[in-house]
Design a protein around this motif. Sequence first.
Motif, short mmCIF file in Angstrom:
data_model
loop_
_atom_site.label_atom_id
_atom_site.label_comp_id
_atom_site.label_asym_id
_atom_site.label_seq_id
_atom_site.Cartn_x
_atom_site.Cartn_y
_atom_site.Cartn_z
N SER A 1 36.54 41.07 41.16
CA SER A 1 37.87 40.53 40.46
C SER A 1 39.03 40.58 41.11
N HIS B 1 45.86 39.03 36.08
CA HIS B 1 44.99 39.94 36.64
C HIS B 1 45.18 41.16 35.57
N ILE C 1 47.65 44.84 42.17
CA ILE C 1 46.70 44.30 41.20
C ILE C 1 45.37 45.06 41.55
N ASN D 1 41.34 37.51 42.72
CA ASN D 1 42.52 37.24 42.19
C ASN D 1 43.81 37.35 43.31
#
Length: 256
Positions: free
Chosen positions: A57, A93, A50, A61
């Motif tokens: 972010s 995500h 991810i 996540n």
Amino acid sequence: MNRSELKSFLDFKVEQYNTPEFIETDPIQIPHLFNKKEDVEISGFLTATIAWGNRKSILKNANHLMELLENSPYDFVLNHSEPDLTKLDDFVHRTFNGLDLRYFVVALKNIYTFKGGLEGIFTEYAEPKSLQYSIHQFKKEFFSLPHLSRTEKHVSDPLKNSAAKRINMFLRWMVRDDNRNVDFGLWNNLKASQLSCPLDVHSGNTARKLGLLKRRQNDAKALLELDTTLRELDPLDPVKYDFALFGLGVFEKYGQ
């Protein structure tokens, strides 16, 4: 700069950025939360999966993902039941969602139960000077169970001309021993000389400005070109220059 000056410049930048302070703002901080080899591997693989988009972010996540796995990713992967997977459904995500995460957990269980773990697959298919074929074979093994076709896009394939940035980054984490406590060096059956640079917008633009890369697209052909150049600078540890290229691009806006 001539080649000698360029090497000295990049070596200096590696020394500057390949330090524990690098961990504070990088996704590699997630596997650094763990000590057990399999926890480091699984948390690193999922985090790398991810690792695109806004870095804050990504970190937010990835930490949430570890919480969903009860901060014990290997135990969760090996011993989860179907009801355990339902709490993964709301994870998202960017385009990686709960359905994708469900399959990743199931596929990882299969790999650790029947395939000798992540290290075993990459080692089995490793070539002397490259792990790109290993990545291709890993993807085949990873998606050997029934799955949604949409999930396949979250593991890149170099044989389909992808630079496979995220999985090359994961391999750097696992294989390279930097003696700086940044990269882990957990996989002793593979060598840093086999690794490829995690090529992305930042490292690519910096490499082009420095004359290390001519190809415009960040694809597998560009990766081979960059790898060839970096191996001329340091055949034993070419991927160390990822720290220089990334640091120059992200923190110094070099080549932007």
